[in-house]
Design a protein around this motif. Structure first.
Motif, PDB file in Angstrom:
ATOM      1  N   GLN A   1       0.819  -1.206   0.000  1.00 16.68           N
ATOM      2  CA  GLN A   1       0.000   0.000   0.000  1.00 16.68           C
ATOM      3  C   GLN A   1       0.855   1.259   0.000  1.00 16.68           C
ATOM      4  O   GLN A   1       0.362   2.350   0.278  1.00 16.68           O
ATOM      5  N   GLY A   2       2.142   1.091  -0.303  1.00 19.72           N
ATOM      6  CA  GLY A   2       3.040   2.237  -0.337  1.00 19.72           C
ATOM      7  C   GLY A   2       3.177   2.874   1.028  1.00 19.72           C
ATOM      8  O   GLY A   2       3.267   2.196   2.045  1.00 19.72           O
ATOM      9  N   VAL A   3       3.180   4.215   1.054  1.00 16.06           N
ATOM     10  CA  VAL A   3       3.362   4.927   2.324  1.00 16.06           C
ATOM     11  C   VAL A   3       2.181   4.721   3.259  1.00 16.06           C
ATOM     12  O   VAL A   3       2.267   5.019   4.454  1.00 16.06           O
ATOM     13  N   TRP A   4       1.051   4.210   2.735  1.00  7.07           N
ATOM     14  CA  TRP A   4      -0.139   4.036   3.566  1.00  7.07           C
ATOM     15  C   TRP A   4      -0.160   2.685   4.267  1.00  7.07           C
ATOM     16  O   TRP A   4      -1.029   2.417   5.080  1.00  7.07           O
ATOM     17  N   GLY A   5       0.785   1.836   3.954  1.00 12.24           N
ATOM     18  CA  GLY A   5       0.883   0.552   4.641  1.00 12.24           C
ATOM     19  C   GLY A   5       1.834   0.662   5.822  1.00 12.24           C
ATOM     20  O   GLY A   5       2.666   1.580   5.886  1.00 12.24           O
ATOM     21  N   LEU A   6       1.712  -0.269   6.754  1.00 16.42           N
ATOM     22  CA  LEU A   6       2.600  -0.256   7.917  1.00 16.42           C
ATOM     23  C   LEU A   6       4.039  -0.498   7.485  1.00 16.42           C
ATOM     24  O   LEU A   6       4.959   0.199   7.896  1.00 16.42           O
ATOM     25  N   ASP A   7       4.236  -1.520   6.629  1.00 11.98           N
ATOM     26  CA  ASP A   7       5.567  -1.893   6.164  1.00 11.98           C
ATOM     27  C   ASP A   7       5.395  -2.606   4.831  1.00 11.98           C
ATOM     28  O   ASP A   7       4.352  -3.212   4.566  1.00 11.98           O
ATOM     29  N   ASP A   8       6.401  -2.556   3.979  1.00 12.45           N
ATOM     30  CA  ASP A   8       6.301  -3.205   2.669  1.00 12.45           C
ATOM     31  C   ASP A   8       6.184  -4.718   2.773  1.00 12.45           C
ATOM     32  O   ASP A   8       5.566  -5.358   1.921  1.00 12.45           O
ATOM     33  N   PHE A   9       6.804  -5.314   3.803  1.00 11.27           N
ATOM     34  CA  PHE A   9       6.918  -6.763   3.837  1.00 11.27           C
ATOM     35  C   PHE A   9       6.356  -7.438   5.089  1.00 11.27           C
ATOM     36  O   PHE A   9       5.814  -8.530   4.996  1.00 11.27           O
ATOM     37  N   GLN A  10       6.533  -6.846   6.259  1.00 14.19           N
ATOM     38  CA  GLN A  10       6.218  -7.535   7.520  1.00 14.19           C
ATOM     39  C   GLN A  10       5.104  -6.843   8.303  1.00 14.19           C
ATOM     40  O   GLN A  10       4.812  -5.669   8.078  1.00 14.19           O
ATOM     41  N   PHE A  11       4.525  -7.608   9.255  1.00 18.34           N
ATOM     42  CA  PHE A  11       3.565  -7.029  10.188  1.00 18.34           C
ATOM     43  C   PHE A  11       3.723  -7.640  11.585  1.00 18.34           C
ATOM     44  O   PHE A  11       3.775  -6.929  12.576  1.00 18.34           O
ATOM     45  N   LEU A  12       3.811  -8.954  11.676  1.00 17.25           N
ATOM     46  CA  LEU A  12       3.835  -9.623  12.975  1.00 17.25           C
ATOM     47  C   LEU A  12       4.958  -9.150  13.901  1.00 17.25           C
ATOM     48  O   LEU A  12       4.730  -9.001  15.112  1.00 17.25           O
ATOM     49  N   PRO A  13       6.169  -8.891  13.406  1.00 17.05           N
ATOM     50  CA  PRO A  13       7.209  -8.436  14.343  1.00 17.05           C
ATOM     51  C   PRO A  13       6.902  -7.092  14.983  1.00 17.05           C
ATOM     52  O   PRO A  13       7.399  -6.800  16.077  1.00 17.05           O
ATOM     53  N   PHE A  14       6.073  -6.294  14.344  1.00 16.67           N
ATOM     54  CA  PHE A  14       5.667  -5.026  14.954  1.00 16.67           C
ATOM     55  C   PHE A  14       4.684  -5.281  16.098  1.00 16.67           C
ATOM     56  O   PHE A  14       4.723  -4.598  17.125  1.00 16.67           O
ATOM     57  N   ILE A  15       3.809  -6.268  15.920  1.00 14.07           N
ATOM     58  CA  ILE A  15       2.877  -6.625  16.992  1.00 14.07           C
ATOM     59  C   ILE A  15       3.643  -7.180  18.189  1.00 14.07           C
ATOM     60  O   ILE A  15       3.552  -6.667  19.311  1.00 14.07           O
ATOM     61  N   TRP A  16       4.409  -8.236  17.959  1.00  7.75           N
ATOM     62  CA  TRP A  16       5.152  -8.872  19.048  1.00  7.75           C
ATOM     63  C   TRP A  16       6.220  -7.933  19.609  1.00  7.75           C
ATOM     64  O   TRP A  16       6.480  -7.916  20.804  1.00  7.75           O
ATOM     65  N   GLY A  17       6.826  -7.132  18.739  1.00  5.20           N
ATOM     66  CA  GLY A  17       7.850  -6.191  19.192  1.00  5.20           C
ATOM     67  C   GLY A  17       7.283  -5.103  20.087  1.00  5.20           C
ATOM     68  O   GLY A  17       7.931  -4.677  21.051  1.00  5.20           O
ATOM     69  N   SER A  18       6.066  -4.631  19.790  1.00  2.03           N
ATOM     70  CA  SER A  18       5.447  -3.620  20.656  1.00  2.03           C
ATOM     71  C   SER A  18       5.059  -4.219  21.997  1.00  2.03           C
ATOM     72  O   SER A  18       5.098  -3.538  23.027  1.00  2.03           O
ATOM     73  N   SER A  19       4.713  -5.511  22.003  1.00  2.00           N
ATOM     74  CA  SER A  19       4.402  -6.185  23.270  1.00  2.00           C
ATOM     75  C   SER A  19       5.650  -6.261  24.154  1.00  2.00           C
ATOM     76  O   SER A  19       5.561  -6.080  25.378  1.00  2.00           O
ATOM     77  N   GLN A  20       6.792  -6.504  23.552  1.00  2.00           N
ATOM     78  CA  GLN A  20       8.042  -6.520  24.308  1.00  2.00           C
ATOM     79  C   GLN A  20       8.280  -5.201  25.050  1.00  2.00           C
ATOM     80  O   GLN A  20       8.824  -5.185  26.150  1.00  2.00           O
ATOM     81  N   LEU A  21       7.864  -4.105  24.436  1.00  2.00           N
ATOM     82  CA  LEU A  21       8.182  -2.773  24.949  1.00  2.00           C
ATOM     83  C   LEU A  21       7.140  -2.222  25.929  1.00  2.00           C
ATOM     84  O   LEU A  21       7.313  -1.120  26.452  1.00  2.00           O
ATOM     85  N   ILE A  22       6.078  -2.967  26.172  1.00  2.37           N
ATOM     86  CA  ILE A  22       5.037  -2.497  27.099  1.00  2.37           C
ATOM     87  C   ILE A  22       5.641  -2.224  28.472  1.00  2.37           C
ATOM     88  O   ILE A  22       6.392  -3.043  29.008  1.00  2.37           O
ATOM     89  N   ASP A  23       5.327  -1.046  29.013  1.00  4.18           N
ATOM     90  CA  ASP A  23       5.797  -0.607  30.339  1.00  4.18           C
ATOM     91  C   ASP A  23       7.310  -0.432  30.423  1.00  4.18           C
ATOM     92  O   ASP A  23       7.895  -0.504  31.507  1.00  4.18           O
ATOM     93  N   HIS A  24       7.962  -0.195  29.285  1.00  2.00           N
ATOM     94  CA  HIS A  24       9.407   0.049  29.328  1.00  2.00           C
ATOM     95  C   HIS A  24       9.669   1.331  30.110  1.00  2.00           C
ATOM     96  O   HIS A  24       8.986   2.338  29.926  1.00  2.00           O
ATOM     97  N   PRO A  25      10.656   1.306  31.000  1.00  4.66           N
ATOM     98  CA  PRO A  25      10.874   2.469  31.873  1.00  4.66           C
ATOM     99  C   PRO A  25      11.318   3.751  31.167  1.00  4.66           C
ATOM    100  O   PRO A  25      11.064   4.852  31.656  1.00  4.66           O
ATOM    101  N   THR A  26      11.974   3.619  30.023  1.00  7.99           N
ATOM    102  CA  THR A  26      12.478   4.824  29.341  1.00  7.99           C
ATOM    103  C   THR A  26      12.042   4.953  27.885  1.00  7.99           C
ATOM    104  O   THR A  26      11.818   6.071  27.408  1.00  7.99           O
ATOM    105  N   LEU A  27      11.908   3.861  27.183  1.00  8.84           N
ATOM    106  CA  LEU A  27      11.562   3.934  25.759  1.00  8.84           C
ATOM    107  C   LEU A  27      10.056   4.090  25.558  1.00  8.84           C
ATOM    108  O   LEU A  27       9.274   3.247  25.992  1.00  8.84           O
ATOM    109  N   GLU A  28       9.664   5.159  24.901  1.00  9.59           N
ATOM    110  CA  GLU A  28       8.267   5.408  24.558  1.00  9.59           C
ATOM    111  C   GLU A  28       8.118   5.319  23.040  1.00  9.59           C
ATOM    112  O   GLU A  28       9.105   5.378  22.303  1.00  9.59           O
ATOM    113  N   PRO A  29       6.879   5.187  22.551  1.00  5.92           N
ATOM    114  CA  PRO A  29       6.684   5.099  21.097  1.00  5.92           C
ATOM    115  C   PRO A  29       7.338   6.239  20.313  1.00  5.92           C
ATOM    116  O   PRO A  29       7.829   6.028  19.200  1.00  5.92           O
ATOM    117  N   ARG A  30       7.371   7.432  20.886  1.00  7.27           N
ATOM    118  CA  ARG A  30       7.951   8.581  20.168  1.00  7.27           C
ATOM    119  C   ARG A  30       9.449   8.421  19.907  1.00  7.27           C
ATOM    120  O   ARG A  30      10.015   9.097  19.037  1.00  7.27           O
TER     121      ARG A  30
END
Length: 358
Positions: A243-272
């Motif tokens: 979907q070009g720039v309107w897609g999350l990524d050209d190739f992957q999706f699942l690592p973003f889901i599982w990767g964001s779960s890893q970062l839940i409640d991280h003491p210093t790293l925020e989404p920004r």
């Protein structure tokens, strides 16, 4: 303990007023087509190291079942959809607040899976891209894929326990579907889903167990990502249905889901912070989400907000928990409920097109 005992708790069941049957001492493996029919008993006991009871299988070569848009309803009501989402959500919960570098068990099956992926990686080195007029879709990929097509059943048989070797022809289909399309020389989220389905099937036949949860993502899926990135770069594979720039990524999706779960409640790293290259370079070895951002930064040029607009928007979300929840909803809507993706999904005895029973 069978991983599927935990997964089935994530699988949605249709409510039906019916007296629950209590079965003592059983380990509820989702090995049969009527898995959702069985209620998980409260208070039942079993030994984690006790092998599962023998289960009767009728393995078959998976085939496509979604040929028209109206068939999508059949997919969303299917046992395969319920099993697949249960698998994704269970692993999503399992990696919450954990680093890629944390300690976890690596079983013999996981080692065999890593050896298989190392073989696929070696074949890339043995099959260099050829000179051709077209910049994208190097045809040497077809030579590489032909090796996998020929050897897939043998590779899967080497992973399975001896009493489950007859499952190899069925499970091997998902492996072959997981590395891209040899005709179009492209790769997308449908192929990624096929690899998740491949791992899901290994769980259903008991090859992977509950204690393998972290290794499935942090070892096996992470190595799979590395091999896919190498394929994409070596053979300049096209994004499938991008979907070009309107897609999350050209190739992957699942690592973003599982990767964001890893970062839940991280003491210093925020989404920004993930749009900052310094942060990505410092933490990418610990978090799958940042590993994917690093790959995007290497492959694309220009302002991040322009080449990856959806991810840029996600960086404004206040917490990783909300990012994770939003990505799961987006994955269902943009991948699992899109006909162009699911028309290629194949169904067999392990991932059945039959509807979930009440």
């Amino acid at each position: 303990m069978c991983l599927w005992c935990g997964i089935r708790q994530k699988i949605p069941k249709k409510k039906k007023k019916k007296k629950k049957k209590r079965v003592e001492g059983s380990c509820f493996h989702v090995h049969t087509a009527n898995m959702a029919e069985t209620e998980q008993p409260s208070g039942s006991s079993y030994e984690d190291d006790k092998p599962p009871n023998p289960v009767s299988f009728s393995f078959m070569v998976p085939k496509k079942e979604i040929s028209m848009v109206p068939d999508m309803g059949k997919w969303k009501r299917s046992q395969a959809y319920a099993d697949y989402m249960g698998f994704i959500l269970t692993l999503n919960e399992g990696v919450k607040r954990k680093k890629l570098t944390c300690e976890y068990q690596v079983s013999e099956t996981v080692e065999k899976l890593l050896a298989m992926l190392a073989t696929l990686d070696r074949w890339i080195d043995e099959t260099p891209p050829i000179d051709q007029p077209s910049r994208f879709g190097n045809k040497a990929y077809r030579t590489w894929y032909a090796k996998l097509d020929q050897e897939a059943e043998a590779l899967v048989t080497a992973i399975l326990p001896s009493e489950r070797h007859d499952a190899a022809p069925e499970i091997a289909v998902y492996l072959k579907e997981a590395v891209g399309n040899s005709t179009r020389i492209d790769y997308g989220t449908g192929h990624e889903a096929a690899f998740a389905a491949f791992l899901c099937c290994l769980c259903k036949v008991g090859a992977l167990r509950m204690e393998d949860q972290l290794a499935i993502i942090f070892k096996v899926f992470d190595k799979y990502l590395q091999v896919m990135h190498k394929l994409q770069k070596t053979y300049r594979m096209e994004p499938a249905g991008s979907q070009g720039v309107w897609g999350l990524d050209d190739f992957q999706f699942l690592p973003f889901i599982w990767g964001s779960s890893q970062l839940i409640d991280h003491p210093t790293l925020e989404p920004r912070h993930f749009v900052e290259e310094k942060v990505v370079n410092e933490y990418h070895q610990d978090y799958m989400f940042l590993e994917c951002i690093k790959f995007i930064n290497e492959m694309k040029t220009g302002p991040f907000a322009e080449h990856s607009n959806q991810l840029w928007n996600i960086s404004a979300v206040p917490s990783w928990s909300k990012v994770n929840q939003g990505l799961i909803r987006m994955y269902k809507a943009e991948c699992l409920e899109k006909f162009p993706v699911i028309q290629h999904f194949k169904f067999g005895s392990l991932l059945s097109i039959q509807p979930v029973k009440p």
